[in-house]
Design a protein around this motif. Structure first.
Motif, PDB file in Angstrom:
ATOM      1  N   ILE A   1      31.566   4.985  41.671  1.00  0.00           N
ATOM      2  CA  ILE A   1      31.280   6.169  40.866  1.00  0.00           C
ATOM      3  C   ILE A   1      30.325   5.833  39.730  1.00  0.00           C
ATOM      4  O   ILE A   1      29.344   6.534  39.484  1.00  0.00           O
ATOM      5  CB  ILE A   1      32.588   6.773  40.321  1.00  0.00           C
ATOM      6  CG1 ILE A   1      33.412   7.311  41.488  1.00  0.00           C
ATOM      7  CG2 ILE A   1      32.304   7.872  39.329  1.00  0.00           C
ATOM      8  CD1 ILE A   1      34.743   7.846  41.094  1.00  0.00           C
ATOM      9  N   LEU A   2      30.620   4.716  39.062  1.00  0.00           N
ATOM     10  CA  LEU A   2      29.755   4.252  37.987  1.00  0.00           C
ATOM     11  C   LEU A   2      28.349   4.003  38.506  1.00  0.00           C
ATOM     12  O   LEU A   2      27.360   4.384  37.884  1.00  0.00           O
ATOM     13  CB  LEU A   2      30.331   2.947  37.429  1.00  0.00           C
ATOM     14  CG  LEU A   2      30.410   2.810  35.927  1.00  0.00           C
ATOM     15  CD1 LEU A   2      31.323   3.873  35.367  1.00  0.00           C
ATOM     16  CD2 LEU A   2      30.928   1.428  35.572  1.00  0.00           C
ATOM     17  N   ARG A   3      28.282   3.355  39.687  1.00  0.00           N
ATOM     18  CA  ARG A   3      26.986   2.987  40.232  1.00  0.00           C
ATOM     19  C   ARG A   3      26.182   4.235  40.574  1.00  0.00           C
ATOM     20  O   ARG A   3      25.028   4.360  40.190  1.00  0.00           O
ATOM     21  CB  ARG A   3      27.169   2.114  41.474  1.00  0.00           C
ATOM     22  CG  ARG A   3      25.855   1.542  41.974  1.00  0.00           C
ATOM     23  CD  ARG A   3      26.054   0.473  43.010  1.00  0.00           C
ATOM     24  NE  ARG A   3      26.611   0.990  44.251  1.00  0.00           N
ATOM     25  CZ  ARG A   3      27.745   0.591  44.795  1.00  0.00           C
ATOM     26  NH1 ARG A   3      28.460  -0.348  44.206  1.00  0.00           N
ATOM     27  NH2 ARG A   3      28.174   1.111  45.914  1.00  0.00           N
ATOM     28  N   TYR A   4      26.815   5.186  41.275  1.00  0.00           N
ATOM     29  CA  TYR A   4      26.056   6.373  41.684  1.00  0.00           C
ATOM     30  C   TYR A   4      25.659   7.215  40.485  1.00  0.00           C
ATOM     31  O   TYR A   4      24.585   7.812  40.471  1.00  0.00           O
ATOM     32  CB  TYR A   4      26.837   7.183  42.717  1.00  0.00           C
ATOM     33  CG  TYR A   4      26.841   6.498  44.047  1.00  0.00           C
ATOM     34  CD1 TYR A   4      25.631   6.183  44.659  1.00  0.00           C
ATOM     35  CD2 TYR A   4      28.020   6.121  44.684  1.00  0.00           C
ATOM     36  CE1 TYR A   4      25.598   5.517  45.864  1.00  0.00           C
ATOM     37  CE2 TYR A   4      28.004   5.453  45.887  1.00  0.00           C
ATOM     38  CZ  TYR A   4      26.791   5.154  46.476  1.00  0.00           C
ATOM     39  OH  TYR A   4      26.764   4.487  47.665  1.00  0.00           O
ATOM     40  N   PHE A   5      26.513   7.242  39.460  1.00  0.00           N
ATOM     41  CA  PHE A   5      26.137   7.979  38.258  1.00  0.00           C
ATOM     42  C   PHE A   5      24.874   7.360  37.645  1.00  0.00           C
ATOM     43  O   PHE A   5      23.918   8.056  37.315  1.00  0.00           O
ATOM     44  CB  PHE A   5      27.279   7.963  37.240  1.00  0.00           C
ATOM     45  CG  PHE A   5      26.907   8.579  35.928  1.00  0.00           C
ATOM     46  CD1 PHE A   5      26.905   9.952  35.773  1.00  0.00           C
ATOM     47  CD2 PHE A   5      26.527   7.782  34.861  1.00  0.00           C
ATOM     48  CE1 PHE A   5      26.536  10.531  34.573  1.00  0.00           C
ATOM     49  CE2 PHE A   5      26.151   8.355  33.651  1.00  0.00           C
ATOM     50  CZ  PHE A   5      26.156   9.732  33.512  1.00  0.00           C
ATOM     51  N   SER A   6      24.877   6.008  37.525  1.00  0.00           N
ATOM     52  CA  SER A   6      23.712   5.347  36.921  1.00  0.00           C
ATOM     53  C   SER A   6      22.456   5.560  37.757  1.00  0.00           C
ATOM     54  O   SER A   6      21.391   5.879  37.218  1.00  0.00           O
ATOM     55  CB  SER A   6      23.968   3.844  36.776  1.00  0.00           C
ATOM     56  OG  SER A   6      25.168   3.629  36.090  1.00  0.00           O
ATOM     57  N   ILE A   7      22.595   5.379  39.084  1.00  0.00           N
ATOM     58  CA  ILE A   7      21.428   5.574  39.951  1.00  0.00           C
ATOM     59  C   ILE A   7      20.897   6.993  39.792  1.00  0.00           C
ATOM     60  O   ILE A   7      19.694   7.213  39.635  1.00  0.00           O
ATOM     61  CB  ILE A   7      21.789   5.289  41.426  1.00  0.00           C
ATOM     62  CG1 ILE A   7      22.092   3.803  41.600  1.00  0.00           C
ATOM     63  CG2 ILE A   7      20.644   5.694  42.335  1.00  0.00           C
ATOM     64  CD1 ILE A   7      22.498   3.438  43.001  1.00  0.00           C
ATOM     65  N   GLY A   8      21.834   7.954  39.824  1.00  0.00           N
ATOM     66  CA  GLY A   8      21.425   9.355  39.717  1.00  0.00           C
ATOM     67  C   GLY A   8      20.677   9.613  38.422  1.00  0.00           C
ATOM     68  O   GLY A   8      19.597  10.210  38.422  1.00  0.00           O
ATOM     69  N   TYR A   9      21.221   9.116  37.315  1.00  0.00           N
ATOM     70  CA  TYR A   9      20.569   9.355  36.028  1.00  0.00           C
ATOM     71  C   TYR A   9      19.184   8.721  35.985  1.00  0.00           C
ATOM     72  O   TYR A   9      18.200   9.357  35.639  1.00  0.00           O
ATOM     73  CB  TYR A   9      21.444   8.789  34.901  1.00  0.00           C
ATOM     74  CG  TYR A   9      20.832   8.979  33.538  1.00  0.00           C
ATOM     75  CD1 TYR A   9      21.006  10.169  32.854  1.00  0.00           C
ATOM     76  CD2 TYR A   9      20.048   7.989  32.960  1.00  0.00           C
ATOM     77  CE1 TYR A   9      20.424  10.370  31.614  1.00  0.00           C
ATOM     78  CE2 TYR A   9      19.468   8.175  31.721  1.00  0.00           C
ATOM     79  CZ  TYR A   9      19.667   9.362  31.058  1.00  0.00           C
ATOM     80  OH  TYR A   9      19.081   9.553  29.843  1.00  0.00           O
ATOM     81  N   ILE A  10      19.125   7.435  36.394  1.00  0.00           N
ATOM     82  CA  ILE A  10      17.854   6.713  36.304  1.00  0.00           C
ATOM     83  C   ILE A  10      16.789   7.379  37.169  1.00  0.00           C
ATOM     84  O   ILE A  10      15.669   7.627  36.735  1.00  0.00           O
ATOM     85  CB  ILE A  10      18.045   5.236  36.720  1.00  0.00           C
ATOM     86  CG1 ILE A  10      18.906   4.524  35.679  1.00  0.00           C
ATOM     87  CG2 ILE A  10      16.722   4.533  36.855  1.00  0.00           C
ATOM     88  CD1 ILE A  10      19.338   3.138  36.100  1.00  0.00           C
ATOM     89  N   GLU A  11      17.171   7.705  38.412  1.00  0.00           N
ATOM     90  CA  GLU A  11      16.162   8.261  39.323  1.00  0.00           C
ATOM     91  C   GLU A  11      15.755   9.665  38.906  1.00  0.00           C
ATOM     92  O   GLU A  11      14.601  10.053  39.064  1.00  0.00           O
ATOM     93  CB  GLU A  11      16.661   8.241  40.769  1.00  0.00           C
ATOM     94  CG  GLU A  11      16.863   6.834  41.315  1.00  0.00           C
ATOM     95  CD  GLU A  11      15.599   5.979  41.206  1.00  0.00           C
ATOM     96  OE1 GLU A  11      14.495   6.513  41.344  1.00  0.00           O
ATOM     97  OE2 GLU A  11      15.740   4.759  40.952  1.00  0.00           O
ATOM     98  N   LEU A  12      16.705  10.437  38.367  1.00  0.00           N
ATOM     99  CA  LEU A  12      16.364  11.782  37.903  1.00  0.00           C
ATOM    100  C   LEU A  12      15.330  11.701  36.787  1.00  0.00           C
ATOM    101  O   LEU A  12      14.287  12.354  36.828  1.00  0.00           O
ATOM    102  CB  LEU A  12      17.617  12.512  37.401  1.00  0.00           C
ATOM    103  CG  LEU A  12      17.344  13.857  36.750  1.00  0.00           C
ATOM    104  CD1 LEU A  12      16.992  14.890  37.806  1.00  0.00           C
ATOM    105  CD2 LEU A  12      18.520  14.347  35.934  1.00  0.00           C
ATOM    106  N   ILE A  13      15.598  10.861  35.788  1.00  0.00           N
ATOM    107  CA  ILE A  13      14.694  10.786  34.641  1.00  0.00           C
ATOM    108  C   ILE A  13      13.346  10.207  35.054  1.00  0.00           C
ATOM    109  O   ILE A  13      12.299  10.676  34.624  1.00  0.00           O
ATOM    110  CB  ILE A  13      15.321   9.917  33.530  1.00  0.00           C
ATOM    111  CG1 ILE A  13      16.583  10.571  32.997  1.00  0.00           C
ATOM    112  CG2 ILE A  13      14.331   9.681  32.414  1.00  0.00           C
ATOM    113  CD1 ILE A  13      16.358  11.789  32.161  1.00  0.00           C
ATOM    114  N   ARG A  14      13.380   9.195  35.941  1.00  0.00           N
ATOM    115  CA  ARG A  14      12.117   8.579  36.342  1.00  0.00           C
ATOM    116  C   ARG A  14      11.310   9.481  37.249  1.00  0.00           C
ATOM    117  O   ARG A  14      10.109   9.264  37.432  1.00  0.00           O
ATOM    118  CB  ARG A  14      12.371   7.239  37.019  1.00  0.00           C
ATOM    119  CG  ARG A  14      12.585   6.108  36.021  1.00  0.00           C
ATOM    120  CD  ARG A  14      13.262   4.931  36.646  1.00  0.00           C
ATOM    121  NE  ARG A  14      12.698   4.566  37.919  1.00  0.00           N
ATOM    122  CZ  ARG A  14      11.757   3.647  38.080  1.00  0.00           C
ATOM    123  NH1 ARG A  14      11.316   3.002  37.051  1.00  0.00           N
ATOM    124  NH2 ARG A  14      11.285   3.376  39.263  1.00  0.00           N
ATOM    125  N   GLY A  15      11.976  10.476  37.850  1.00  0.00           N
ATOM    126  CA  GLY A  15      11.274  11.357  38.780  1.00  0.00           C
ATOM    127  C   GLY A  15      10.581  12.522  38.107  1.00  0.00           C
ATOM    128  O   GLY A  15       9.817  13.227  38.750  1.00  0.00           O
TER     129      GLY A  15
END
Lengths: 398, 388
Positions: A222-236
């Protein structure tokens, strides 16, 4: 003997040999050289002609203070100067203590101070005294750093840790100190605002970035997917949409009875949110570079997971990503110019407002070129200082 | 068997940590949601996408799909999206050329050329794009002469403050009749490619070299047949020429589009130049020396030895530069080119639908980013080093 009689090979040294080797070595290099010369002539001649005869550089001189600090109250100007003296002191102290590592920054700061003294004298302005003080403080603290006992390094580290909150307090002021009245953030402007945004954005984003990087490498899904989601959203998405969102949505997200923060604070939140995603990727790169053996050795010594992270892994990882962090400092420094779209008075917006003054209509080129010079000079100096620092620290060498 | 107390059980602790994290996220989301709904209620706003069908009633400077002020907000946003896509796609193609040329020039043995390339990269990379865009737009393009005194470049290309005029092609009335031949020619190319691939797989050897001439020959044959049956050509050249107060014929780039495209290409090109340079320098010298000792010329070494290997190093960072270009096109708002972000901004100002429009903007850019990285990942996996 015949060998002694031999002439040295012709044209291996001297300017003509240099020309032949570097400009006219083959037929297509001859062609390229002449093409490039023609291009340079066609571009530089009108540009120089314009810069030396037509350009109205008076627009810069008349608005220099505006470019530097915007609408910051002039009677509170000493606070800005004080932050510069303190910076000079800190750089001098670091130079005295860490020598090689801080020398690049120190030389740059000294040189910049000298250049500003000369410019101030040429323009008949009193600022040369302030720069003289700044340089003097730098040298005095350098001497102090040299004679300081071994504790020096921790004093300097503490100094830097205190420096940034302190300049924020100094520039923003507070109700609780009578001689430091609060200055509303919408009066901040020019280079001052640009630098404050850069510093707050970078320093505020680093802890968040470290947490996101650790989250992205965590074993907990859960922690991992939250971080991935946040990072990729902002970088996109583009930075300007993040700033826009922070500007418009932060007031909506806050409780009704809370006064919404000023635009500068909202934009700072936007920068921190944005920069955190990029710094998370930088830090992740550093974490990946840590050898598995380091983890295993820490485990064998009986360190817990948290201790392994904070004592063994993160110090090495952060050290490895110092160049990347400096790069993101520079790119954020450039990106702060986007706040002009939101309506904050950074260098760019000041430039637009100067262009609206009736005396200086049509001086677009002069004003924008001046803005280029500020950004370019600052970045060049910062790049030089950080490269010297990286070399002295041996980053990437081991 | 040793039984661990449950508060020391790692798996239990991990599960607990995640539950706590989810609870905290849910709490934060609930808090924010409650704040947003009270705030919106106080301002008398409702959340919903109904406004998209209302008439936009504002004009848009340029669009590639039909649009007028009476069209809906949804249509207006679509116009912006298409404008963004057009400038990004053109920009990506052009900046690749600029970047690769500048990157190679940076490594040129010609001192002057490499210095010029280094100066370009150094200045452009260290100054903000948005100021560059404003400089090109306000400082250069809007200061160009009026239409009457247009700067004429060979081409003919005319530079004026009203825009850039370039030669181009336009469809003739015969274009519809020609469509069938063009499609057949394209289809023949695909068929040849499939046949060759089948031969290659079936017999495990490449088809003889002269077969490849079919790629050239067959489409020409088909187009030639078309020309026999339909003598009028499908496209007609358009040359801009001064007619009265304006130019007639040719392609016109608006000042905003020209400044944005030029600024994006120059800016991104400087980053690509550094990527290309690093990629080429990553090839070990031994490769070059081996190629030279085999008797390859400099050009052959570059094309056959260095480039294919450098490509592997270059493609991943190149992808992020392409994405940056697309994202940076949102700075169009500073010079008035009607891209997605600038039109969405107008829509927010008119409707007050802040949340909805920000969601649309973010989803559009996000899907563009994901689509581009998907394409580049496919390409990357094709040129990647195949390890034995």
């Amino acid at each position: 003997m015949a060998a002694i009689e031999m002439q040295p090979p012709r044209l291996s040294v001297g300017p003509i040999a240099w020309l032949k080797k570097n400009l006219f070595s083959t037929w297509y290099n001859v062609l390229l050289t002449f093409l490039a010369l023609g291009l340079l002539y066609a571009l530089l001649k009108p540009a120089l002609q314009w810069a030396l005869t037509e350009a109205r550089w008076g627009v810069i001189e008349a608005n220099l203070t505006l470019f530097m600090i915007g609408q910051y109250p002039r009677e509170q100007l000493w606070r800005v100067w004080l932050t510069i003296y303190m910076l000079g002191g800190m750089i001098g102290l670091s130079w005295g203590i860490w020598k090689e590592a801080a020398r690049g920054f120190a030389l740059i700061a000294l040189g910049a101070g000298l250049a500003f003294i000369v410019i101030g004298l040429l323009l008949n302005s009193n600022v040369w005294i302030n720069w003289l003080i700044a340089d003097a403080v730098l040298l005095a603290f350098y001497a102090l750093g040299r004679i300081l006992p071994q504790r020096g390094a921790s004093i300097a580290t503490l100094g830097w840790l205190l420096y940034f909150p302190l300049i924020f307090l100094l520039v923003a002021g507070t109700r609780f100190i009578p001689w430091l009245p609060p200055v509303n953030t919408n009066q901040w402007g020019g280079l001052l605002l640009t630098l404050m945004l850069t510093i707050v954005g970078n320093i505020g984003a680093l802890p968040l970035g470290v947490l996101l990087a650790l989250g992205r490498r965590s074993k907990l899904p859960i922690l991992r997917y939250f971080s991935i989601g946040y990072i990729e959203l902002i970088r996109g998405v583009p930075l300007v949409t993040v700033l826009f969102m922070a500007n418009l949505l932060v007031p909506l997200f806050l409780p009704v009875n809370l006064r919404p923060p000023d635009a500068v604070i909202r934009v700072m939140i936007g920068f921190i949110m944005f920069e955190a995603a990029y710094q998370a990727e930088n830090v992740r790169g550093g974490l990946q570079a840590i050898n598995r053996g380091q983890y295993e050795a820490a485990q064998a010594l009986g360190l817990s997971g948290a201790l392994t992270m904070s004592l063994i892994v993160l110090p090495q990882a952060l050290r490895a990503v110092i160049p990347a962090l400096f790069n993101s400092f520079i790119s954020l420094f450039k990106d702060t110019s986007l706040v002009a779209i939101i309506g904050l008075f950074d260098i760019l917006r000041i430039a637009r407002s100067v262009l609206a003054q009736s005396d200086w209509l049509g001086t677009h080129r002069e004003v924008f070129l001046f803005a280029f010079i500020i950004y370019w000079g600052f970045n060049l100096a910062f790049t030089y200082g950080s490269r010297r620092l990286e070399e002295a620290m041996g980053v990437g060498k081991r | 068997m040793q039984i661990t107390a449950f508060w020391r059980n790692v798996r239990f602790l991990q599960a607990l940590g995640q539950v706590v994290f989810v609870l905290m996220l849910a709490l934060a989301a609930g808090f924010l949601y409650a704040n947003v709904s009270t705030n919106l209620a106080r301002q008398g706003l409702t959340v919903g996408y109904d406004f998209l069908t209302n008439p936009a009633s504002f004009d848009i400077g340029e669009s590639y799909i039909s649009y007028e002020a009476s069209n809906s907000y949804g249509r207006a946003i679509l116009v912006g999206l298409v404008n963004t896509l057009v400038v990004s796609a053109l920009g990506i193609v052009l900046t690749t050329f600029v970047g690769v040329i500048a990157g190679i020039a940076r490594l040129s043995s010609n001192w002057l050329i490499s210095r010029i390339a280094a100066a370009y990269v150094g200045v452009i990379r260290n100054t903000p794009l948005i100021i560059q865009l404003m400089f090109w737009y306000f400082g250069i393009i809007l200061q160009l002469p009026a239409v009457k005194e247009a700067v004429a470049l060979p081409g003919p290309i005319f530079l004026t403050r009203r825009g850039l005029y370039l030669p181009g092609f336009e469809a003739t009335p015969a274009f519809d009749a020609w469509k069938i031949y063009i499609w057949v020619a394209l289809a023949s190319l695909i068929v040849i490619w499939l046949i060759f691939r089948w031969i290659q797989n079936r017999y495990d050897l490449p088809p003889p070299l002269w077969w490849y001439s079919a790629y050239l020959f067959l489409p020409i044959l088909i187009l030639w047949v078309g020309f026999m049956l339909q003598p009028e050509p499908p496209l007609k050249e358009m040359i801009p020429e001064l007619a009265g107060l304006n130019f007639r014929g040719g392609l016109r780039l608006t000042p905003e589009f020209a400044a944005l495209l030029f600024g994006l290409v120059v800016y991104t090109g400087s980053f690509i130049a550094e990527i290309v340079r690093a990629g080429i320098q990553a090839i070990s010298r031994g490769q070059v020396e081996a190629a030279r000792s085999l008797g390859l010329t400099t050009a052959q070494t570059l094309r056959l030895i260095i480039f294919p290997q450098a490509l592997r190093v270059i493609i991943p960072p190149m992808t992020s530069q392409y994405l940056n270009l697309a994202k940076n096109s949102s700075l169009a708002i500073a010079i008035g080119y009607p891209d997605l972000f600038s039109i969405a901004n107008t829509v927010i100002n008119q409707t007050g639908a802040v949340i909805e429009v920000i969601v649309i903007i973010m989803l559009s850019y996000l899907s563009m980013s994901l689509f581009t990285s998907l394409l580049m990942n496919i390409y990357n996996s094709r040129v990647r080093l195949v390890e034995r």
